[in-house]
Write a protein that holds these residues in place. Structure first.
Motif, PDB file in Angstrom:
ATOM      1  N   GLU A  55      32.963 -16.346 -17.451  1.00 21.93           N
ATOM      2  CA  GLU A  55      33.730 -17.238 -16.594  1.00 21.93           C
ATOM      3  C   GLU A  55      35.052 -16.586 -16.200  1.00 21.93           C
ATOM      4  N   ALA A  56      35.654 -15.835 -17.140  1.00 14.11           N
ATOM      5  CA  ALA A  56      36.912 -15.152 -16.846  1.00 14.11           C
ATOM      6  C   ALA A  56      36.723 -14.118 -15.739  1.00 14.11           C
TER       7      ALA A  56
ATOM      8  N   VAL B 272      38.586 -14.110 -12.087  1.00 19.15           N
ATOM      9  CA  VAL B 272      39.374 -12.979 -11.583  1.00 19.15           C
ATOM     10  C   VAL B 272      38.843 -12.512 -10.230  1.00 19.15           C
ATOM     11  N   GLU B 273      37.534 -12.394 -10.110  1.00 16.77           N
ATOM     12  CA  GLU B 273      36.949 -11.931  -8.859  1.00 16.77           C
ATOM     13  C   GLU B 273      37.157 -12.937  -7.728  1.00 16.77           C
ATOM     14  N   ALA B 274      37.152 -14.231  -8.080  1.00 19.19           N
ATOM     15  CA  ALA B 274      37.291 -15.274  -7.056  1.00 19.19           C
ATOM     16  C   ALA B 274      38.727 -15.453  -6.591  1.00 19.19           C
ATOM     17  N   THR B 275      39.681 -15.123  -7.454  1.00 15.94           N
ATOM     18  CA  THR B 275      41.090 -15.375  -7.133  1.00 15.94           C
ATOM     19  C   THR B 275      41.875 -14.124  -6.769  1.00 15.94           C
ATOM     20  N   GLY B 276      41.492 -12.979  -7.314  1.00 19.93           N
ATOM     21  CA  GLY B 276      42.233 -11.744  -7.063  1.00 19.93           C
ATOM     22  C   GLY B 276      43.525 -11.632  -7.841  1.00 19.93           C
ATOM     23  N   VAL B 277      43.650 -12.345  -8.951  1.00 19.88           N
ATOM     24  CA  VAL B 277      44.884 -12.308  -9.734  1.00 19.88           C
ATOM     25  C   VAL B 277      45.155 -10.903 -10.271  1.00 19.88           C
TER      26      VAL B 277
ATOM     27  N   MET C 288      35.585  -5.991 -19.938  1.00 20.26           N
ATOM     28  CA  MET C 288      34.896  -6.629 -18.810  1.00 20.26           C
ATOM     29  C   MET C 288      35.791  -6.892 -17.607  1.00 20.26           C
ATOM     30  N   LEU C 289      37.058  -7.198 -17.871  1.00 18.45           N
ATOM     31  CA  LEU C 289      37.937  -7.620 -16.782  1.00 18.45           C
ATOM     32  C   LEU C 289      38.691  -6.428 -16.196  1.00 18.45           C
ATOM     33  N   PRO C 290      38.850  -6.398 -14.882  1.00 14.39           N
ATOM     34  CA  PRO C 290      39.549  -5.278 -14.237  1.00 14.39           C
ATOM     35  C   PRO C 290      41.058  -5.437 -14.209  1.00 14.39           C
ATOM     36  N   VAL C 291      41.580  -6.507 -14.834  1.00 11.96           N
ATOM     37  CA  VAL C 291      43.017  -6.770 -14.801  1.00 11.96           C
ATOM     38  C   VAL C 291      43.563  -6.838 -16.228  1.00 11.96           C
ATOM     39  N   PRO C 292      44.870  -6.641 -16.403  1.00 13.05           N
ATOM     40  CA  PRO C 292      45.476  -6.724 -17.734  1.00 13.05           C
ATOM     41  C   PRO C 292      45.368  -8.133 -18.321  1.00 13.05           C
ATOM     42  N   LEU C 293      45.245  -8.186 -19.644  1.00 10.12           N
ATOM     43  CA  LEU C 293      45.186  -9.451 -20.359  1.00 10.12           C
ATOM     44  C   LEU C 293      46.578  -9.858 -20.825  1.00 10.12           C
TER      45      LEU C 293
ATOM     46  N   TRP D 171      53.687 -10.200  -7.693  1.00  9.80           N
ATOM     47  CA  TRP D 171      52.565 -10.006  -8.629  1.00  9.80           C
ATOM     48  C   TRP D 171      52.246 -11.343  -9.275  1.00  9.80           C
ATOM     49  N   ILE D 172      50.967 -11.774  -9.220  1.00  6.58           N
ATOM     50  CA  ILE D 172      50.593 -13.099  -9.702  1.00  6.58           C
ATOM     51  C   ILE D 172      49.709 -13.027 -10.944  1.00  6.58           C
ATOM     52  N   GLU D 173      50.185 -13.682 -11.993  1.00  9.16           N
ATOM     53  CA  GLU D 173      49.414 -13.904 -13.223  1.00  9.16           C
ATOM     54  C   GLU D 173      48.884 -15.337 -13.176  1.00  9.16           C
ATOM     55  N   ALA D 174      47.738 -15.577 -13.790  1.00  6.40           N
ATOM     56  CA  ALA D 174      47.196 -16.939 -13.829  1.00  6.40           C
ATOM     57  C   ALA D 174      46.465 -17.135 -15.144  1.00  6.40           C
ATOM     58  N   GLU D 175      45.891 -18.335 -15.305  1.00  2.00           N
ATOM     59  CA  GLU D 175      45.124 -18.621 -16.509  1.00  2.00           C
ATOM     60  C   GLU D 175      43.905 -19.452 -16.161  1.00  2.00           C
ATOM     61  N   LEU D 176      42.904 -19.307 -17.000  1.00  3.50           N
ATOM     62  CA  LEU D 176      41.673 -20.063 -16.844  1.00  3.50           C
ATOM     63  C   LEU D 176      41.666 -21.156 -17.900  1.00  3.50           C
TER      64      LEU D 176
END
Length: 283
Positions: free
Chosen positions: A156-157, A161-166, A197-202, A131-136
């Protein structure tokens, strides 16, 4: 108990409307204290090994093996996570270290390169069950995303997320790494916007400098993974100093490491209960 995948702990917290805490491990006493605090609170935790902590010990296997052993001997659900990893070779060691998740840190690069490198990390992670977490942008304690006044842009966030699939995204909402006073004021409206807005956990980095009430509200607003490190070091070091000041003739480290480890456990128990309370707090 067996190690639990980080993704499972995060999704369980998200579904329950609360946050799961991720605590940084530097020494064996950190890992033991974190596990003890989790047992006292009756809640799960994530043990985080930062790239800096791994470098301190010289190689990753010792700290990872010790942390995994502590987790397996705990009655709490515990996962193992690599934090702020910039070295791709260390990222690729995750499976052999019993790690189920990695925070890949590409913040030193420009946006386009960060997207490219993070996407590669995510694709590798999918192939290996990591499982990969990342940051902008840059996160806490450095010039950049967690410098005063800097905030994550929701549009931008979402693009990132959409570009990386994190699987999760660390965002800048007012906290900063290495704070020794609880004085950070979070932007809760921004947290709610990002969460919707984001489909992933913050993920909130630099949480040691955030007051308890702010953390509770942040979890309620949509923060799901809360990283805590410096607060443990403050508790650990303060307890060590108190003991040695009162017992200057003691030379056996077990004498002062015991209260220091217990101080970590107390900090962990308190933090976990604060975050668990978020599920019953109304905004």
């Amino acid at each position: 108990m067996p190690l639990v995948p980080t993704g499972d702990l995060v999704e369980q917290a998200r579904a329950a409307g609360r946050a799961v805490a991720a605590f940084n491990v530097i020494t064996l006493e950190h890992a033991e204290g974190i596990a003890l605090g989790a047992e006292r609170a009756g809640l799960p935790v994530i043990l985080q090994l930062s790239e800096n902590a791994v470098r301190f010990h010289g190689f990753p296997h010792a700290l990872a093996a010790a942390s995994a052993a502590v987790a397996r001997n705990s009655s709490s659900d515990i996962s193992l996570h690599l934090d702020h990893i910039t070295d791709v070779s260390l990222l690729h060691m995750a499976p052999e270290l019993d790690v189920s998740s990695v925070m890949y840190d590409g913040s030193e690069f420009g946006y386009a390169e960060n997207v490219h490198n993070t996407r590669e990390a995510v694709e590798w992670g999918r192939k290996h069950g990591i499982w990969i977490e990342a940051e902008l942008g840059r996160v806490g304690g450095k010039d950049g995303a967690h410098a005063p006044g800097v905030r994550t842009d929701p549009g931008e966030a979402l693009e990132f997320v959409e570009a990386t699939g994190v699987a999760a995204l660390a965002v800048a909402v007012g906290s900063s790494h290495a704070m020794t006073s609880k004085s950070a004021a979070l932007d809760h409206e921004l947290i709610r916007t990002l969460s919707s807005m984001l489909p992933v956990p913050l993920v909130l980095h630099g949480s040691s400098g955030v007051p308890d009430g702010e953390l509770t509200l942040a979890a309620r607003a949509g923060m799901v993974k809360i990283n805590i490190g410096t607060a443990l070091n403050i508790a650990y070091t303060s307890a060590t100093r108190r003991f040695l000041d009162s017992n200057p003739s003691v030379v056996d480290p077990r004498k002062y490491l015991m209260p220091s480890r217990d101080a970590i456990a107390g900090t962990v128990e308190h933090s976990l209960k604060i975050l668990a309370d978020a599920a019953s707090i109304s905004l």
